[in-house]
Design an enzyme around this catalytic site. Sequence first.
Site, PDB file in Angstrom:
ATOM      1  N   SER A 275      26.089   1.325  93.588  1.00  0.00           N
ATOM      2  CA  SER A 275      25.212   1.703  94.694  1.00  0.00           C
ATOM      3  C   SER A 275      25.834   1.105  95.942  1.00  0.00           C
ATOM      4  O   SER A 275      26.577   0.125  95.846  1.00  0.00           O
ATOM      5  CB  SER A 275      23.824   1.085  94.478  1.00  0.00           C
ATOM      6  OG  SER A 275      23.055   1.149  95.667  1.00  0.00           O
TER       7      SER A 275
ATOM      8  N   TYR B 232      18.075  -6.020  92.293  1.00  0.00           N
ATOM      9  CA  TYR B 232      18.799  -4.751  92.177  1.00  0.00           C
ATOM     10  C   TYR B 232      20.141  -4.841  92.912  1.00  0.00           C
ATOM     11  O   TYR B 232      21.180  -4.463  92.365  1.00  0.00           O
ATOM     12  CB  TYR B 232      17.952  -3.599  92.739  1.00  0.00           C
ATOM     13  CG  TYR B 232      18.675  -2.267  92.690  1.00  0.00           C
ATOM     14  CD1 TYR B 232      18.907  -1.628  91.469  1.00  0.00           C
ATOM     15  CD2 TYR B 232      19.149  -1.661  93.852  1.00  0.00           C
ATOM     16  CE1 TYR B 232      19.596  -0.415  91.420  1.00  0.00           C
ATOM     17  CE2 TYR B 232      19.825  -0.451  93.811  1.00  0.00           C
ATOM     18  CZ  TYR B 232      20.045   0.166  92.592  1.00  0.00           C
ATOM     19  OH  TYR B 232      20.729   1.351  92.532  1.00  0.00           O
TER      20      TYR B 232
HETATM   21  N1  LIG Z   1      18.769   7.499  93.517  1.00  0.00           N
HETATM   22  C1  LIG Z   1      19.341   6.635  94.331  1.00  0.00           C
HETATM   23  O1  LIG Z   1      18.954   6.524  95.520  1.00  0.00           O
HETATM   24  C2  LIG Z   1      20.496   5.800  93.862  1.00  0.00           C
HETATM   25  C3  LIG Z   1      21.301   5.198  94.844  1.00  0.00           C
HETATM   26  C4  LIG Z   1      22.364   4.406  94.433  1.00  0.00           C
HETATM   27  C5  LIG Z   1      22.625   4.245  93.089  1.00  0.00           C
HETATM   28  N2  LIG Z   1      21.826   4.829  92.150  1.00  0.00           N
HETATM   29  C6  LIG Z   1      22.143   4.601  90.734  1.00  0.00           C
HETATM   30  O2  LIG Z   1      22.339   5.840  90.116  1.00  0.00           O
HETATM   31  C7  LIG Z   1      22.090   5.732  88.705  1.00  0.00           C
HETATM   32  C8  LIG Z   1      21.230   6.902  88.262  1.00  0.00           C
HETATM   33  O3  LIG Z   1      19.991   6.823  88.924  1.00  0.00           O
HETATM   34  P1  LIG Z   1      19.157   8.094  89.422  1.00  0.00           P
HETATM   35  O4  LIG Z   1      18.972   7.963  90.869  1.00  0.00           O
HETATM   36  O5  LIG Z   1      19.728   9.339  88.871  1.00  0.00           O
HETATM   37  O6  LIG Z   1      17.739   7.743  88.776  1.00  0.00           O
HETATM   38  P2  LIG Z   1      16.855   8.477  87.664  1.00  0.00           P
HETATM   39  O7  LIG Z   1      16.629   9.882  88.052  1.00  0.00           O
HETATM   40  O8  LIG Z   1      15.681   7.591  87.474  1.00  0.00           O
HETATM   41  O9  LIG Z   1      17.793   8.433  86.346  1.00  0.00           O
HETATM   42  C9  LIG Z   1      18.008   7.247  85.627  1.00  0.00           C
HETATM   43  C10 LIG Z   1      18.612   7.577  84.281  1.00  0.00           C
HETATM   44  O10 LIG Z   1      18.818   6.333  83.559  1.00  0.00           O
HETATM   45  C11 LIG Z   1      18.272   6.459  82.247  1.00  0.00           C
HETATM   46  N3  LIG Z   1      17.747   5.183  81.751  1.00  0.00           N
HETATM   47  C12 LIG Z   1      16.859   4.372  82.373  1.00  0.00           C
HETATM   48  N4  LIG Z   1      16.568   3.327  81.579  1.00  0.00           N
HETATM   49  C13 LIG Z   1      17.289   3.489  80.430  1.00  0.00           C
HETATM   50  C14 LIG Z   1      17.406   2.748  79.235  1.00  0.00           C
HETATM   51  N5  LIG Z   1      16.731   1.598  79.034  1.00  0.00           N
HETATM   52  N6  LIG Z   1      18.227   3.209  78.253  1.00  0.00           N
HETATM   53  C15 LIG Z   1      18.911   4.354  78.432  1.00  0.00           C
HETATM   54  N7  LIG Z   1      18.859   5.105  79.545  1.00  0.00           N
HETATM   55  C16 LIG Z   1      18.045   4.669  80.539  1.00  0.00           C
HETATM   56  C17 LIG Z   1      17.136   7.465  82.406  1.00  0.00           C
HETATM   57  O11 LIG Z   1      16.936   8.113  81.152  1.00  0.00           O
HETATM   58  P3  LIG Z   1      15.645   7.898  80.199  1.00  0.00           P
HETATM   59  O12 LIG Z   1      14.494   7.485  81.075  1.00  0.00           O
HETATM   60  O13 LIG Z   1      15.474   9.220  79.533  1.00  0.00           O
HETATM   61  O14 LIG Z   1      16.081   6.840  79.262  1.00  0.00           O
HETATM   62  C18 LIG Z   1      17.691   8.435  83.427  1.00  0.00           C
HETATM   63  O15 LIG Z   1      18.434   9.446  82.803  1.00  0.00           O
HETATM   64  C19 LIG Z   1      21.468   4.349  88.514  1.00  0.00           C
HETATM   65  O16 LIG Z   1      22.434   3.456  88.014  1.00  0.00           O
HETATM   66  C20 LIG Z   1      21.025   3.954  89.925  1.00  0.00           C
HETATM   67  O17 LIG Z   1      20.985   2.560  90.105  1.00  0.00           O
HETATM   68  C21 LIG Z   1      20.776   5.619  92.518  1.00  0.00           C
END
Ligand SMILES: NC(=O)c1ccc[n+]([C@@H]2O[C@H](COP(=O)([O-])OP(=O)(O)OC[C@H]3O[C@@H](n4cnc5c(N)ncnc54)[C@H](OP(=O)(O)O)[C@@H]3O)[C@@H](O)[C@H]2O)c1
Length: 253
Positions: free
Chosen positions: A132, A146
């Site tokens: 991130s 975080y």
């Molecule tokens: N959205 C943002 O603004 C943003 C910005 C910077 C970085 N990121 C990073 O991008 C990545 C993806 O996030 P996203 O924004 O796409 O969020 P999201 O839509 O909430 O997706 C998160 C994914 O992680 C999986 N996950 C969560 N807990 C888990 C566990 N205990 N075991 C296995 N899988 C798990 C979820 O699958 P299940 O719930 O089905 O397990 C889901 O597929 C993360 O690492 C986040 O920190 C996001």
Amino acid sequence: MKTALITGATSGIGMEFARAYAAKGYRLLVTGRREDRLKQLQEELDVPVEYYIFDLGKKKECFALLDALKDETIDVFINNAGFGLAGSFVETDLEREISMVKLNDIAMHILFKGILQRMVAVDSGSILNVASSAGLLPGGPYMATYYATKAYVTSLTRAVAVELREKKSHVRVHALCPGPVDTEFNANADVVFALKGISAKDCVKAAIKGMDKRGVIIVPNFTMKLAVIAGYILPRSLAVKITGHQQKKKLAS
Ligand SMILES: NC(=O)c1ccc[n+]([C@@H]2O[C@H](COP(=O)([O-])OP(=O)(O)OC[C@H]3O[C@@H](n4cnc5c(N)ncnc54)[C@H](OP(=O)(O)O)[C@@H]3O)[C@@H](O)[C@H]2O)c1
């Protein structure tokens, strides 16, 4: 046919990576805890998709995933599963923070190392650790844990990239450092974005372009690129203060 492994493919950035690699003709190995979403992805995409249900917050399940994949040749690994948590550090829930460190750092580390060792053995492949822009700033008040978990991801990836280069390895490692992306992340982290988010599709497009250009640190949002540069130029104490000010605006009331 090339193979891509994507963790956290049930929503957001991971799901868009699945769609993007399917469009490139890759066979997919996808993970998450919500089987219905993975089944939907399997039905939606025109390439072979195999899914694995594991709770990667548990160390044992990370090793079980590596074991399930032991006969696979993985060309691309998107190490993506993760979540955030907002609030004042003295008040945030310790168990939730421990779960976040386990997923964002321990699981990321186990899978990164496990898959990297296999890629190095055949001198081929690329890994994208989803960090991130939080991981490039010197600290993030009101989302302190975080930010710290993502600093771990950027630090580890940068260091490993140098080690691989010094070995003249053909394996590439990258850290994706987006600012706000419109996914389910916000609701899970209990925040509302202070800055306008980009779509997961645009984030993934920029990420793949960055990987093709062999960038180690990939920042897809223009405003976040500026913020990260400001974070390098400003005194660290001031950069943390400004980040905290922005972060505070995101707290859901
Ligand atoms: N959205 C943002 O603004 C943003 C910005 C910077 C970085 N990121 C990073 O991008 C990545 C993806 O996030 P996203 O924004 O796409 O969020 P999201 O839509 O909430 O997706 C998160 C994914 O992680 C999986 N996950 C969560 N807990 C888990 C566990 N205990 N075991 C296995 N899988 C798990 C979820 O699958 P299940 O719930 O089905 O397990 C889901 O597929 C993360 O690492 C986040 O920190 C996001």
